[in-house]
Write a protein that holds these residues in place. Structure first.
Motif, PDB file in Angstrom:
ATOM      1  N   ILE A 163       0.994  -0.926  -0.026  1.00 57.64           N
ATOM      2  CA  ILE A 163       0.028  -0.161  -0.175  1.00 57.64           C
ATOM      3  C   ILE A 163       1.023   1.233   0.143  1.00 57.64           C
ATOM      4  O   ILE A 163       1.716   1.308   0.831  1.00 57.64           O
ATOM      5  CB  ILE A 163      -0.986   0.073   1.226  1.00 57.64           C
ATOM      6  N   GLU A 164       0.518   1.935  -0.793  1.00 55.99           N
ATOM      7  CA  GLU A 164       1.325   3.210  -0.981  1.00 55.99           C
ATOM      8  C   GLU A 164       0.607   4.525  -0.847  1.00 55.99           C
ATOM      9  O   GLU A 164      -0.600   4.721  -1.185  1.00 55.99           O
ATOM     10  CB  GLU A 164       1.985   3.509  -2.385  1.00 55.99           C
ATOM     11  N   ALA A 165       0.987   5.552   0.402  1.00 52.85           N
ATOM     12  CA  ALA A 165       0.232   6.765   0.467  1.00 52.85           C
ATOM     13  C   ALA A 165       0.981   7.818   0.957  1.00 52.85           C
ATOM     14  O   ALA A 165       2.154   7.604   1.481  1.00 52.85           O
ATOM     15  CB  ALA A 165      -0.764   6.285   1.701  1.00 52.85           C
ATOM     16  N   ALA A 166       0.882   9.144   0.343  1.00 50.30           N
ATOM     17  CA  ALA A 166       1.342  10.103   0.804  1.00 50.30           C
ATOM     18  C   ALA A 166       0.787  10.870   1.755  1.00 50.30           C
ATOM     19  O   ALA A 166      -0.535  11.081   1.606  1.00 50.30           O
ATOM     20  CB  ALA A 166       1.743  11.087  -0.629  1.00 50.30           C
ATOM     21  N   VAL A 167       1.219  11.080   2.962  1.00 47.21           N
ATOM     22  CA  VAL A 167       0.493  11.579   4.059  1.00 47.21           C
ATOM     23  C   VAL A 167       1.029  12.698   4.606  1.00 47.21           C
ATOM     24  O   VAL A 167       2.378  13.133   4.439  1.00 47.21           O
ATOM     25  CB  VAL A 167       0.208  10.610   5.140  1.00 47.21           C
ATOM     26  N   ASP A 168       0.543  13.596   5.333  1.00 45.62           N
ATOM     27  CA  ASP A 168       0.958  14.844   5.858  1.00 45.62           C
ATOM     28  C   ASP A 168       1.439  14.259   7.296  1.00 45.62           C
ATOM     29  O   ASP A 168       0.960  13.359   7.849  1.00 45.62           O
ATOM     30  CB  ASP A 168      -0.142  15.776   6.252  1.00 45.62           C
ATOM     31  N   THR A 169       2.724  14.790   7.624  1.00 42.50           N
ATOM     32  CA  THR A 169       2.963  14.503   8.994  1.00 42.50           C
ATOM     33  C   THR A 169       2.796  15.213  10.327  1.00 42.50           C
ATOM     34  O   THR A 169       2.913  14.908  11.120  1.00 42.50           O
ATOM     35  CB  THR A 169       4.687  14.375   8.774  1.00 42.50           C
ATOM     36  N   GLY A 170       2.548  16.430   9.941  1.00 32.00           N
ATOM     37  CA  GLY A 170       2.196  17.289  10.907  1.00 32.00           C
ATOM     38  C   GLY A 170       3.589  17.990  11.408  1.00 32.00           C
ATOM     39  O   GLY A 170       3.739  18.702  12.134  1.00 32.00           O
ATOM     40  N   LEU A 171       4.678  17.490  10.552  1.00 34.38           N
ATOM     41  CA  LEU A 171       6.145  18.193  11.068  1.00 34.38           C
ATOM     42  C   LEU A 171       6.206  19.438  10.129  1.00 34.38           C
ATOM     43  O   LEU A 171       5.968  19.181   8.978  1.00 34.38           O
ATOM     44  CB  LEU A 171       7.179  17.125  10.580  1.00 34.38           C
ATOM     45  N   LYS A 172       6.756  20.462  10.653  1.00 34.90           N
ATOM     46  CA  LYS A 172       6.876  21.692  10.144  1.00 34.90           C
ATOM     47  C   LYS A 172       7.629  21.673   8.799  1.00 34.90           C
ATOM     48  O   LYS A 172       8.783  21.116   9.046  1.00 34.90           O
ATOM     49  CB  LYS A 172       7.335  22.687  10.845  1.00 34.90           C
ATOM     50  N   GLY A 173       7.225  22.097   7.855  1.00 38.01           N
ATOM     51  CA  GLY A 173       8.285  22.217   6.558  1.00 38.01           C
ATOM     52  C   GLY A 173       8.610  20.813   5.982  1.00 38.01           C
ATOM     53  O   GLY A 173       9.415  20.701   5.218  1.00 38.01           O
ATOM     54  N   GLN A 174       8.101  19.744   6.362  1.00 37.89           N
ATOM     55  CA  GLN A 174       8.078  18.489   5.864  1.00 37.89           C
ATOM     56  C   GLN A 174       7.423  18.086   4.494  1.00 37.89           C
ATOM     57  O   GLN A 174       7.866  17.186   3.840  1.00 37.89           O
ATOM     58  CB  GLN A 174       8.433  17.237   6.666  1.00 37.89           C
ATOM     59  N   GLY A 175       6.348  18.703   4.273  1.00 35.38           N
ATOM     60  CA  GLY A 175       5.465  18.285   3.172  1.00 35.38           C
ATOM     61  C   GLY A 175       4.848  16.845   3.355  1.00 35.38           C
ATOM     62  O   GLY A 175       4.778  16.270   4.566  1.00 35.38           O
ATOM     63  N   SER A 176       4.679  16.162   2.392  1.00 31.72           N
ATOM     64  CA  SER A 176       4.125  14.950   2.514  1.00 31.72           C
ATOM     65  C   SER A 176       5.322  13.605   2.517  1.00 31.72           C
ATOM     66  O   SER A 176       6.349  13.846   2.167  1.00 31.72           O
ATOM     67  CB  SER A 176       3.707  14.375   1.083  1.00 31.72           C
ATOM     68  N   LEU A 177       4.851  12.826   3.304  1.00 35.24           N
ATOM     69  CA  LEU A 177       5.714  11.692   3.593  1.00 35.24           C
ATOM     70  C   LEU A 177       5.274  10.462   2.856  1.00 35.24           C
ATOM     71  O   LEU A 177       3.989  10.195   3.020  1.00 35.24           O
ATOM     72  CB  LEU A 177       5.650  11.251   5.013  1.00 35.24           C
ATOM     73  N   LEU A 178       5.995   9.756   2.078  1.00 34.16           N
ATOM     74  CA  LEU A 178       5.584   8.955   1.191  1.00 34.16           C
ATOM     75  C   LEU A 178       5.730   7.441   2.162  1.00 34.16           C
ATOM     76  O   LEU A 178       6.717   7.091   2.686  1.00 34.16           O
ATOM     77  CB  LEU A 178       6.229   8.533  -0.073  1.00 34.16           C
ATOM     78  N   VAL A 179       4.557   6.786   2.574  1.00 37.63           N
ATOM     79  CA  VAL A 179       4.339   5.673   3.379  1.00 37.63           C
ATOM     80  C   VAL A 179       4.373   4.452   2.638  1.00 37.63           C
ATOM     81  O   VAL A 179       3.373   4.444   1.661  1.00 37.63           O
ATOM     82  CB  VAL A 179       3.399   5.587   4.295  1.00 37.63           C
ATOM     83  N   LEU A 180       5.297   3.616   2.471  1.00 41.07           N
ATOM     84  CA  LEU A 180       5.603   2.340   1.731  1.00 41.07           C
ATOM     85  C   LEU A 180       4.940   1.496   2.797  1.00 41.07           C
ATOM     86  O   LEU A 180       5.732   0.877   3.605  1.00 41.07           O
ATOM     87  CB  LEU A 180       6.721   2.063   1.246  1.00 41.07           C
ATOM     88  N   ALA A 181       3.718   0.770   2.700  1.00 42.01           N
ATOM     89  CA  ALA A 181       3.366  -0.126   3.587  1.00 42.01           C
ATOM     90  C   ALA A 181       3.309  -1.525   2.905  1.00 42.01           C
ATOM     91  O   ALA A 181       2.995  -1.992   1.968  1.00 42.01           O
ATOM     92  CB  ALA A 181       1.890   0.017   3.851  1.00 42.01           C
ATOM     93  N   VAL A 182       4.261  -2.713   3.773  1.00 34.75           N
ATOM     94  CA  VAL A 182       4.722  -3.748   3.138  1.00 34.75           C
ATOM     95  C   VAL A 182       4.396  -4.714   4.312  1.00 34.75           C
ATOM     96  O   VAL A 182       4.249  -4.506   5.457  1.00 34.75           O
ATOM     97  CB  VAL A 182       6.106  -3.908   2.551  1.00 34.75           C
ATOM     98  N   ASP A 183       4.215  -5.991   3.959  1.00 37.29           N
ATOM     99  CA  ASP A 183       4.490  -7.078   4.625  1.00 37.29           C
ATOM    100  C   ASP A 183       5.893  -7.536   4.961  1.00 37.29           C
ATOM    101  O   ASP A 183       6.231  -8.250   4.262  1.00 37.29           O
ATOM    102  CB  ASP A 183       3.501  -8.417   4.306  1.00 37.29           C
ATOM    103  N   LEU A 184       6.344  -7.127   6.037  1.00 38.72           N
ATOM    104  CA  LEU A 184       7.737  -7.535   6.572  1.00 38.72           C
ATOM    105  C   LEU A 184       8.300  -8.605   6.504  1.00 38.72           C
ATOM    106  O   LEU A 184       9.307  -8.940   6.331  1.00 38.72           O
ATOM    107  CB  LEU A 184       8.333  -6.342   7.601  1.00 38.72           C
ATOM    108  N   THR A 185       7.177  -9.554   6.730  1.00 40.31           N
ATOM    109  CA  THR A 185       7.874 -11.007   6.827  1.00 40.31           C
ATOM    110  C   THR A 185       8.463 -11.407   5.580  1.00 40.31           C
ATOM    111  O   THR A 185       9.100 -12.424   5.540  1.00 40.31           O
ATOM    112  CB  THR A 185       6.524 -11.914   7.201  1.00 40.31           C
ATOM    113  N   GLY A 186       7.674 -11.004   4.349  1.00 41.46           N
ATOM    114  CA  GLY A 186       8.452 -11.497   3.194  1.00 41.46           C
ATOM    115  C   GLY A 186       8.999 -10.439   2.454  1.00 41.46           C
ATOM    116  O   GLY A 186       9.647 -10.549   1.280  1.00 41.46           O
ATOM    117  N   ASP A 187       8.828  -9.201   2.474  1.00 38.93           N
ATOM    118  CA  ASP A 187       9.358  -8.200   1.687  1.00 38.93           C
ATOM    119  C   ASP A 187      10.734  -8.134   1.851  1.00 38.93           C
ATOM    120  O   ASP A 187      11.426  -7.570   0.791  1.00 38.93           O
ATOM    121  CB  ASP A 187       8.787  -6.852   2.530  1.00 38.93           C
TER     122      ASP A 187
END
Lengths: 256, 853
Positions: free
Chosen positions: B90-114
């Motif tokens: 799952i890929e999502a660009a989200v706001d972090t709420g951290l000042k001046g950081q813009g969007s954070l690209l979250v790469l959601a994976v299943d770490l057991t096999g990724d």
């Protein structure tokens, strides 16, 4: 692998000297070792200590319950400590003819996830066991060769090489098993990948529990990572009353 | 070389400002070209790099459009023998709420096999860095971040950081830090890894994945695995290498890319006219020198070469400066484009690095030089043809012969007829664009004659205003059409472009406003983000009934939008309860029967398509649309075509029940809320916020908010057009200044004679002023006339090949009216500046020289 898994983590291996079993072929020895661990069910509390290459130690505790006979058994492993992982569970449903089905339950998100076959070679949650090491397999899925006899820590053992048959998918290309001649209990298992020794499992503190010889401590070493995991068994019981429905996804969800 | 040193260099030094102006044309053109392309490339490169870094050892990716697909698909893919590893993402660009950081690209994976696919290259070596892998999986707040991100924000292992989730802002825990480079450098380092199952909950995705990353079994070709997966999943899924995501992105932003290319081409075209004008001036000013050179034995070829080499050098210097300017420009533009993409398409993209592509720079310099040489070709040829004797007869060369004019007119008539034929009978793109080009060339050929006729028509008026000065000014234009024709042509083209661009901007804006009034008429909109285009988070369907219970709400409509693949390109599927829309926001179809359209679409027996989709794919009512859905190929007839500005690549409007069934997706992106009579929007808004406070991430926007947002976005998009308009006006002004300069220089003798025979200085000044205003008027009239034709073509281009949006023809009258004082005022001001010099010491000095000469 059957012998490793059942003897190591799930069934823990129990051997009683069986009359009529003397100089035998390798398959017979392993079959006898399996027979001697037969129990309708099994339950224990495990303590897991992971010693990483830098000497750091991580502790975890789990409860383990297994139900059914070899090859078709079902098992649930549920973490009880530390608090961050409490409730995380693993359901293993073994099949004699193929790889087991495994699901992990994560209570924080109330979700189960299937552990894919392709992921079985990965480490079991930071320990030195892999998911495959938790499987219980049938003796028939391996070929065996008796390599000879050897004394290990003062005990006479058979030294046997096993290799998965073409129907069996395994990360290991072969394993060498040491089985005590007096109790048909596993002493040590070394697992190879392309002739390279990758994991070693050592059984310690053999005790007779309800007529079944069981190692109360198992140490799995990952020789490439230079780390090891020690599993200690407490409150071990065999043939406790357990129901089939306790080993389902619904049961995992229910007991979160 | 010797001639360059003896003739050209002293001229450049004497006319430094003029030389700079000439170079400015190239600087401008090349800067816009390099700037736009570099920025565009930077955004595309950033996207490709992110895809590449994230892909790791992935051979194939399985997706089913933006809506994702059910988890069970993963097991099916994993079961194939051709597949070694298949992991959910799952890929999502989200706001972090951290000042001046813009969007954070979250790469959601299943770490057991990724780990089999991606190398996380953890900071302290392998998995130890994830302090405890079990804790990472057990706790849904676990994040793994890049060292750059951690450093920028002062984060360490076990640090907490805020991040927007479906349930509002939540605190997450850093449980691992990757090592620099590789995966960690994707998305400008603003990358975080989390568990895919936790992401489903955090982002409200239900039991769905965005895609599956696949590594094929050893010994199996990627193509064989691709075919096997495609056969297994059916046509509703897209199976391709990671690079195909880049192609999809490119096609998504193609409208923007084409616009950027047109801007670049236009800038260079304008630059060409500036150079043409400047060299025409230079030839005029140096006619005596050329005459002397010719008299001394220089061949025509040498003279021509001299001017062409000059233009080449000017082109080179201008291109070099332009390229540097372009690189600077690109840095600003890349950010602008990235913002625009997020606003319009909902794609978060970071373009932090604007690389200086040597090939692009070389190409731009070559292009600038070629443009410069091409533009100087005619003046150079004219210079080569200067007769040494004629060179002393000032003004004579400016006359166009009647024969020359006749040939031009005939050629123009022929080309004009060709363009009409292309328009009437041509169906292909070649015929259309050929017709467009013929129209422009015909106009250029006609420009001198039209300028002459207009000047003659203006003569009585000018004479009426100032009998002597007016007549002199008009005669100057009539007698020397060659002098003004270049300027008039440049003015005409620039203004035609201004009218075309302004017309489409005005038309689009007006059309959007109309569409907003009919289609977007709910009182409130409840969304998961302030940016209406971002669909990172979704609402559950169960929220609908909860909303309906809130006092003051009369009706709630659920909207789910998802980009899907149609005929190989991305289009937007908008699912909504059609019956509700028919009741509340009924739109008249541009094709189809209104009643049948809503009835059939509401019954799930057809889809409504936007006019731009119909135009781009030649769709009509009755045509059966085949859309790839996760459950298979959805085949539904088009039951109506409506005007819709939701998406630049086209929209398919379908009933929610159809979407829910075929995409197995009952999520909601936007709730359209209609208030009960008498209910106050602010009160209902407060109640909604209060009802879902702390449990849902939501934004309640009023109708005004949404309109303002869309119009702001429209203005942002049209910003490029406004820049082009400004450049076109600037060129027009430069043209006038240049013409006047030529005119004054060329008529030194005539002006001197006028003064000698008793003309007062102010009379000379008035003559020049009136001439300037006359040139401005002629250019303005021709520009507006050609602009009206150009606007037609521009609208057709947009409809045919850009967005497919049909914008009604509407001449931008207001802008045209504004252009009158701007152009005439500019003409007058240029003349004023010039005549100060004419009326002062400069003229006296020049006059003295003339008398002596």
């Amino acid at each position: 692998m059957f012998h490793r898994t059942s003897a190591a983590v799930l069934a823990l291996g129990l051997l009683v000297a069986a009359p009529g079993v003397g100089a035998q072929d390798a398959r017979q020895i392993v079959q006898e070792a399996q027979r001697r661990t037969d129990a309708r069910s099994q339950q224990y509390e495990g303590t897991l200590k992971v010693f990483d290459a830098k000497g750091r130690v991580t502790d975890k505790r789990w409860t383990f319950a297994r139900h059914g006979s070899h090859g078709t058994s079902k098992a649930v492993l549920r973490f009880t400590a530390p608090p961050e992982v409490k409730g995380v569970a693993l359901l293993v449903i073994n099949h004699p003819e193929r790889a087991s089905d495994q699901w992990m339950w994560t209570p924080a998100i109330a979700r189960e996830r299937r552990i894919a076959l392709q992921d079985r070679s990965t480490r079991f949650f930071g320990t030195d066991f892999s998911f495959e090491d938790l499987e219980e397999r049938d003796v028939g899925q391996y070929e065996y060769w008796l390599l000879g006899e050897e004394t290990v820590e003062g005990v006479r053992t058979w030294r046997i090489r096993s290799r998965p048959t073409h129907t069996k998918s395994s990360q290991y290309t072969s394993s060498i098993l040491w089985i005590r001649q007096d109790r048909y209990a596993f002493v040590r298992i070394e697992n190879y990948k392309d002739e390279q020794l990758v994991r070693r499992l050592v059984y310690r503190h053999l005790e007779n529990v309800q007529g079944i010889w069981t190692a109360r401590s198992l140490e799995m070493s990952d020789l490439r990572r230079k780390s090891r995991t020690v599993l200690s068994l407490e409150k071990l019981q065999y043939n406790v009353p357990l129901e089939d429905e306790d080993f389902t996804l619904q049961a995992l969800r229910r007991e979160q | 070389m010797m001639l360059l040193g003896l003739i050209s260099w002293p001229y450049v030094r004497r006319h430094l400002v003029r030389s700079l102006l000439t170079t400015l044309g190239i600087v401008l053109g090349v800067a816009v070209f390099v700037g736009m392309h570099s920025a565009n490339e930077a955004v595309l490169y950033a996207f490709h790099r992110t895809v590449d870094r994230i892909a790791g050892a992935t051979h194939l990716q399985v997706s089913a459009g933006e809506a994702g697909f059910d988890e069970e698909v993963l097991e099916r893919v994993q079961s194939l023998p051709e597949v070694r590893v298949a992991v959910p993402v799952i890929e999502a660009a989200v706001d972090t709420g951290l000042k001046g950081q813009g969007s954070l690209l979250v790469l959601a994976v299943d770490l057991t096999g990724d780990r089999s696919l991606r190398d996380y290259d953890l900071e302290s070596g392998d998995e130890e860095l994830i302090d405890d892998p079990l804790v990472f999986l057990a706790q849904p707040d676990s994040l793994m971040v890049t060292p750059e991100f951690a450093e920028r924000n002062g984060l360490d292992i076990n640090s907490r950081m805020p991040m927007w989730t479906m349930e509002g802002e939540k605190q997450f825990t850093i449980r691992a830090v990757m090592r620099s480079g590789g995966l960690a450098s994707a998305f400008g380092g603003n990358l975080a890894i989390m568990d895919v199952y936790a992401a489903q909950k955090v982002f409200g995705r239900g039991r769905k994945f965005d895609r599956i990353d696949v590594a094929v079994t050893e010994g199996v070709t990627v193509e064989r695995a691709r075919v096997a997966i495609q056969r297994l999943l059916g046509p509703g899924f897209q199976v391709g290498p990671p690079s195909s995501r880049g192609q999809e992105f490119e096609s998504l932003v193609s409208v923007y890319s084409i616009t950027a290319n047109i801007s670049s081409a236009f800038a260079l075209f304008i630059g060409m006219f500036i150079i043409y004008n400047s060299f025409a001036i230079a030839v005029t000013q140096r006619r005596s020198e050329i005459g002397i050179l010719r008299a001394l034995g220089a061949t025509r070829g040498q003279v021509r070469t001299l001017f062409l080499v000059e233009s080449g050098i000017a082109g080179f210097v201008g291109s070099l400066v332009g390229a540097m300017g372009g690189i600077l420009l690109a840095r600003g533009v890349a950010g602008f484009i990235a913002g625009l993409l997020q606003g319009v398409y909902g794609i978060a993209q970071r373009a932090d690095e604007v690389a200086t592509e040597p090939r692009l720079i070389a190409f731009a310099i070559g292009m600038g030089m070629a443009t410069s040489v091409l533009a100087a070709w005619l003046p150079a040829r004219n210079a080569a043809r200067v007769d040494p004797v004629q060179a002393l007869q000032k003004g004579k060369y400016q006359v166009l012969s009647a024969g020359e004019n006749r040939i031009r007119r005939r050629a123009a008539a022929l080309l004009g007829a060709g363009s009409v034929l292309c328009l009437l009978f041509g169906r292909s793109g070649w015929a259309f664009y050929g017709g467009y080009a013929l129209t422009v060339v015909a106009s250029l050929l006609l420009a001198p004659s039209l300028a002459l006729w207009l000047a003659e028509a203006l003569r009585p008026a000018l004479k009426w205003i100032r009998p002597v000065e007016g007549a002199l000014a008009a005669d100057s234009l009539i007698q020397a059409p060659r002098r003004t024709s270049g300027t008039v042509a440049a003015l005409m083209l620039s203004l035609a472009q201004v009218i075309g661009l302004a017309g489409i901007a005005r038309g689009s804006y007006g059309s959007i406003v109309d569409w907003l009034a009919t289609a977007l008429n709910p009182d409130l909109f409840i969304t998961t983000s302030q940016n209406l285009a971002t669909r990172t988070f979704h609402f559950p369907e169960s929220m609908g009934p909860e909303l309906r219970k809130i006092p003051g709400i009369a009706d709630v409509q659920m909207v789910r939008s998802a980009r899907v693949t149609f005929r190989g390109g991305p289009v937007m599927v908008v699912s909504v309860e059609i019956a509700g829309i028919a009741k509340r926001a009924r739109r008249r179809p541009v094709e189809g029967n209104e009643r049948d359209m809503y009835r059939l679409a509401a019954a799930g027996e057809g889809v409504i398509v936007s006019d731009n989709l119909a135009e781009l794919h030649q769709l009509h009512v009755g045509d059966v649309l085949e859309i790839a859905a996760p459950t298979g190929l959805l085949r539904l007839p088009v039951v109506g075509v409506v005007l819709d500005w939701s998406d630049q690549l086209g929209t398919v409007l379908m009933d929610r029940s159809v979407f829910t069934r075929h995409w197995r997706d009952d999520l909601v992106d936007i709730f359209r809320v209609y208030l009960a009579p008498g209910a106050s929007a602010p009160d209902v808004k407060s109640r909604i916020l209060e009802r879902f406070a702390g449990s849902r991430r939501l934004f309640v926007l009023t109708n005004r908010d949404v309109r303002d947002y869309i119009l702001r976005l429209t203005n942002q998009w049209l910003g490029l057009t406004y820049v082009q308009i400004a450049v076109a006006v600037l060129v027009a002004l430069l043209g006038i200044v240049n013409t006047l300069t030529v005119s004054i220089i060329d008529r030194r003798r005539e002006l001197g004679v006028l003064q000698a025979v008793g003309a007062l200085r102010h009379q000379v000044r008035h003559t020049i002023w009136m001439e300037a205003i006359a040139v401005g008027t002629v250019g303005l009239v021709l520009g507006l006339a050609l602009g009206s034709v150009n606007l037609y073509y521009v609208l057709q281009v947009a409809a045919r090949d850009l967005s497919g949006m049909r914008v009604a023809y509407g001449f931008p009258v207001t802008l045209a009216l504004w252009l009158v004082p701007i152009m005439l005022g500019a003409s007058f001001v240029s003349a004023l500046v010039r005549t100060r010099r004419v009326g002062g010491a400069w003229l006296a000095r020049r006059g003295a020289r003339i008398r002596v000469g």
